[in-house]
Design a protein around this motif. Structure first.
Motif, mmCIF file in Angstrom:
data_model
loop_
_atom_site.group_PDB
_atom_site.id
_atom_site.type_symbol
_atom_site.label_atom_id
_atom_site.label_comp_id
_atom_site.label_asym_id
_atom_site.label_seq_id
_atom_site.Cartn_x
_atom_site.Cartn_y
_atom_site.Cartn_z
ATOM 1 N N GLU A 14 0.832 -1.201 0.000
ATOM 2 C CA GLU A 14 0.000 0.000 0.000
ATOM 3 C C GLU A 14 0.872 1.259 0.000
ATOM 4 N N ILE A 15 1.914 1.261 0.793
ATOM 5 C CA ILE A 15 2.832 2.410 0.860
ATOM 6 C C ILE A 15 3.501 2.615 -0.496
ATOM 7 N N VAL A 22 1.570 10.270 -4.240
ATOM 8 C CA VAL A 22 1.898 11.258 -3.207
ATOM 9 C C VAL A 22 3.129 12.077 -3.596
ATOM 10 N N ASN A 23 4.127 11.426 -4.199
ATOM 11 C CA ASN A 23 5.359 12.128 -4.563
ATOM 12 C C ASN A 23 5.329 12.733 -5.962
ATOM 13 N N GLY A 24 4.188 12.637 -6.644
ATOM 14 C CA GLY A 24 4.021 13.315 -7.924
ATOM 15 C C GLY A 24 4.502 12.568 -9.152
ATOM 16 N N MET A 28 -3.028 12.211 -10.607
ATOM 17 C CA MET A 28 -4.409 11.761 -10.721
ATOM 18 C C MET A 28 -5.264 12.904 -11.272
ATOM 19 N N SER A 29 -6.110 12.597 -12.215
ATOM 20 C CA SER A 29 -6.951 13.632 -12.823
ATOM 21 C C SER A 29 -8.329 13.725 -12.175
ATOM 22 N N ASP A 30 -8.588 12.894 -11.166
ATOM 23 C CA ASP A 30 -9.923 12.866 -10.571
ATOM 24 C C ASP A 30 -9.971 13.473 -9.162
ATOM 25 N N ASN A 31 -8.986 14.291 -8.822
ATOM 26 C CA ASN A 31 -8.940 14.963 -7.512
ATOM 27 C C ASN A 31 -8.901 13.980 -6.336
ATOM 28 N N ILE A 35 -6.907 11.240 -0.971
ATOM 29 C CA ILE A 35 -7.215 9.859 -0.590
ATOM 30 C C ILE A 35 -5.933 9.030 -0.568
ATOM 31 N N TYR A 36 -5.091 9.216 -1.566
ATOM 32 C CA TYR A 36 -3.817 8.498 -1.621
ATOM 33 C C TYR A 36 -2.909 8.890 -0.455
ATOM 34 N N VAL A 37 -2.893 10.178 -0.135
ATOM 35 C CA VAL A 37 -2.091 10.645 1.002
ATOM 36 C C VAL A 37 -2.591 9.991 2.284
ATOM 37 N N GLY A 38 -3.891 9.987 2.498
ATOM 38 C CA GLY A 38 -4.468 9.390 3.702
ATOM 39 C C GLY A 38 -4.202 7.903 3.805
ATOM 40 N N ARG A 39 -4.343 7.201 2.701
ATOM 41 C CA ARG A 39 -4.081 5.756 2.700
ATOM 42 C C ARG A 39 -2.623 5.462 3.012
#
Length: 78
Positions: A14-15, A22-24, A28-31, A35-39
């Motif tokens: 998952e990480i 998270v690191n660019g 993601m084009s769907d805003n 969610i990725y940061v939180g996960r």
């Protein structure tokens, strides 16, 4: 013990998966960036709790989680 090893492996995956967003590296084009940061943050913290808990078997799980939560809270409050 097999279950814990499987959970740890899933958290590591998952990480790694969320790291690209998270690191660019992947945009993601769907805003859904938050969610990725939180996960990723959740997976990192759970993995850290599991690994530290494996070393600190002398305290109960609830004591350990409370101490860790308190320490994290104090670091945010400054």
């Amino acid at each position: 013990m097999k279950t814990l090893a499987a959970v740890k492996q899933w958290l590591i995956t998952e990480i790694k998966t969320n790291d690209e967003v998270v690191n660019g590296t992947v945009v993601m084009s769907d805003n859904s960036y938050d969610i990725y940061v939180g996960r990723m943050e959740c997976a990192e913290m759970l993995l850290k709790l599991i690994e530290e808990g494996e070393v600190n078997d002398d305290i109960t799980e609830s004591d350990y989680v409370y101490r860790h939560w308190k320490k994290e809270r104090e670091s945010y409050e400054g």
